[in-house]
Scaffold this motif. Structure first.
Motif, PDB file in Angstrom:
ATOM      1  N   GLN A  48     -15.922  19.944  42.465  1.00 40.70           N
ATOM      2  CA  GLN A  48     -16.658  20.978  43.203  1.00 40.70           C
ATOM      3  C   GLN A  48     -17.252  21.900  42.128  1.00 40.70           C
ATOM      4  OE1 GLN A  48     -16.959  20.901  46.580  1.00 40.70           O
ATOM      5  NE2 GLN A  48     -18.304  22.670  46.607  1.00 40.70           N
ATOM      6  N   CYS A  49     -16.528  22.936  41.701  1.00 47.46           N
ATOM      7  CA  CYS A  49     -17.071  23.757  40.603  1.00 47.46           C
ATOM      8  C   CYS A  49     -16.887  23.059  39.261  1.00 47.46           C
ATOM      9  CB  CYS A  49     -16.403  25.131  40.568  1.00 47.46           C
ATOM     10  SG  CYS A  49     -14.766  25.129  39.792  1.00 47.46           S
ATOM     11  N   GLY A  50     -15.881  22.200  39.177  1.00 48.32           N
ATOM     12  CA  GLY A  50     -15.666  21.417  37.959  1.00 48.32           C
ATOM     13  C   GLY A  50     -14.681  21.994  36.963  1.00 48.32           C
ATOM     14  N   CYS A  87     -11.514  22.718  36.800  1.00 46.41           N
ATOM     15  CA  CYS A  87     -10.205  22.089  36.590  1.00 46.41           C
ATOM     16  C   CYS A  87     -10.316  20.623  36.208  1.00 46.41           C
ATOM     17  CB  CYS A  87      -9.375  22.166  37.867  1.00 46.41           C
ATOM     18  SG  CYS A  87     -10.004  21.053  39.165  1.00 46.41           S
ATOM     19  N   GLN A  88     -11.550  20.072  36.294  1.00 44.59           N
ATOM     20  CA  GLN A  88     -11.676  18.613  36.359  1.00 44.59           C
ATOM     21  C   GLN A  88     -11.347  17.887  35.059  1.00 44.59           C
ATOM     22  OE1 GLN A  88     -12.225  16.672  39.127  1.00 44.59           O
ATOM     23  NE2 GLN A  88     -12.096  18.512  40.414  1.00 44.59           N
ATOM     24  N   CYS A  95      -6.313  22.971  41.482  1.00 41.38           N
ATOM     25  CA  CYS A  95      -7.754  23.013  41.719  1.00 41.38           C
ATOM     26  C   CYS A  95      -8.040  24.131  42.705  1.00 41.38           C
ATOM     27  CB  CYS A  95      -8.247  21.683  42.283  1.00 41.38           C
ATOM     28  SG  CYS A  95      -9.992  21.725  42.711  1.00 41.38           S
ATOM     29  N   ARG A  96      -8.724  25.158  42.231  1.00 46.49           N
ATOM     30  CA  ARG A  96      -8.988  26.297  43.124  1.00 46.49           C
ATOM     31  C   ARG A  96     -10.003  25.922  44.201  1.00 46.49           C
ATOM     32  NH1 ARG A  96     -12.269  29.857  38.543  1.00 46.49           N
ATOM     33  NH2 ARG A  96     -13.809  28.256  38.157  1.00 46.49           N
ATOM     34  N   CYS A  97     -10.756  24.837  43.988  1.00 48.68           N
ATOM     35  CA  CYS A  97     -11.694  24.368  45.017  1.00 48.68           C
ATOM     36  C   CYS A  97     -11.025  23.386  45.978  1.00 48.68           C
ATOM     37  CB  CYS A  97     -12.894  23.690  44.385  1.00 48.68           C
ATOM     38  SG  CYS A  97     -13.785  24.733  43.222  1.00 48.68           S
TER      39      CYS A  97
HETATM   40  S1  FES Z   1     -13.266  21.693  41.150  1.00 50.96           S
HETATM   41 FE1  FES Z   1     -13.238  23.841  41.105  1.00 50.96          FE
HETATM   42  S2  FES Z   1     -11.265  24.259  40.333  1.00 50.96           S
HETATM   43 FE2  FES Z   1     -11.182  22.187  40.733  1.00 50.96          FE
END
Ligand code: FES
Ligand code: FES
Lengths: 217, 152
Positions: B95-97, B99-100, B131-133
């Protein structure tokens, strides 16, 4: 009779008693604090005439170490270790795995190294990540969480629940095992277990030599 | 002076031996794919492979890394890494990336150890990567897809 003087005397006595009452809980609390940080030497139990009572008293003193969160946290009753002085479930969630070393991909060594690692720039409550070369959970049959000291005492004498240790091996383990010794050097921000490992080893040794009697509760 | 291998190349670091590996990777080696999330081994964003095993680089003093092989998201390779990359792209996992890279390093390490992981294996290995997303459902599906793709 000089009532005024007598009255002053009573008042003074009251003040004295009052001061005594105000002081004593403080000094009791201080004694209790010091008591929680130190171990009485094994030799000091000689004054207990009955060998059986002396044995129980020795184990109760050693129990200040055994039942400390530093020890119980890695002797959990479930597959998840505990953490901190409040003995809450470990975060991140980690589980026993083979040999108590964690699950594949999330082993103890994913985060815990051979030494305690100080961390910087963190909250006051987090000063270091604990570590030791032998970092792992005690086997489930050695679970201490939620048990009374008497139950733990029976358990550590039972070869089926103590890793098939003889009493001599048990004394050696308590007195010299490196991971046991971590309890006295747990890293910044963590309260060590009371006394020293040598004093603890002597208590266990004296307990075994007096017949390894267990507390009833 | 600490000497180690980073993504296959020998590197040295002569700063404070207490410097966390994450700082060395990001600030000195300028490899910024590995992220800082918490600094206390709570989130997994900084996961790298140290001698083939996943490690949190935020709490690993560089002195401990002497003589070791470090692999970051920039250098991870092999059939598990390829399978994970394809599966991640196929499901648009990030998502935001943020944590990826940590998620991927943990997922690759899991497949290297357990080629056909169950849901329980995935829970066990990935529980330390937050993962915050909340992309967790896609992460799980992508790991299964990657494992299936390696079978053939
Ligand atoms: S993709 Fe956003 S924190 Fe995991
Ligand atoms: S930054 Fe290392 S675990 Fe969060």
């Amino acid at each position: 009779m000089n009532w005024k003087l007598a009255f002053t005397g009573v008042a003074a006595a009251c003040l004295f008693v009052g001061a005594g009452m105000a002081l004593s809980p403080v000094s009791v609390a201080q004694d209790a604090q010091a008591d929680a940080r130190t171990l009485k030497p094994a030799a000091s139990f000689q004054s207990i005439a009955s060998e059986q009572e002396r044995s129980v008293a020795l184990f109760q003193e050693a129990g200040k170490v055994i039942q400390h969160p530093r020890c119980v946290n890695c002797h959990p009753a479930t597959d998840r270790p505990l953490q901190g002085a409040s003995m809450r479930p470990h975060q991140p969630p980690v589980f026993r795995g083979d040999g108590g070393m964690g699950l594949p991909g999330m082993q103890c060594t994913t985060c815990h190294g051979a030494e305690n690692i100080p961390v910087v720039g963190q909250a006051d409550t987090i000063k270091s990540i604990p570590g030791n070369p032998a970092w792992h959970l005690a086997p489930i049959e050695m679970a201490w969480e939620g048990k009374t000291l008497g139950q733990i005492c029976q358990q550590i004498k039972d070869p089926a629940r103590n890793g098939e240790m003889t009493m001599d091996e048990l004394v050696e383990h308590m007195a010299h095992d490196e991971l046991v010794g971590w309890g006295w050097a747990p890293g910044a921000g963590r309260e060590p277990v009371p006394g020293t490992q040598a004093e603890f080893g002597e208590l266990i040794d004296a307990w075994v030599k007096t017949g390894a009697a267990c507390p009833t509760s | 002076m600490v000497t180690f291998t980073l993504n296959g190349q020998e590197r040295t670091f002569d700063g404070d031996p207490d410097t966390p590996l994450l700082w060395v990777i990001r600030d000195f080696e300028k490899l910024t794919g590995t992220k800082y999330g918490c600094g206390i081994a709570q989130c997994g964003a900084c996961t790298v492979h140290l001698d083939g095993m996943p490690h949190r680089s935020c709490i690993l003093p560089i002195s401990v890394v002497e003589g070791s092989e470090v692999i970051t998201i920039e250098g991870v390779s092999g059939k598990e890494a390829e399978a994970i990359k394809t599966a991640w792209a196929g499901l648009d996992v990030p998502q935001c990336g943020y944590c990826q890279s940590g998620q991927i390093m943990s997922a690759v390490a899991l497949l290297q150890m357990v080629p056909k992981p169950t849901d329980a294996d995935i829970d066990g290995a990935m529980t330390g990567n937050i993962c915050r997303c909340a992309t967790y459902h896609r992460i799980r599906a992508a790991i299964h897809n990657a494992a299936n793709s390696m079978e053939g």
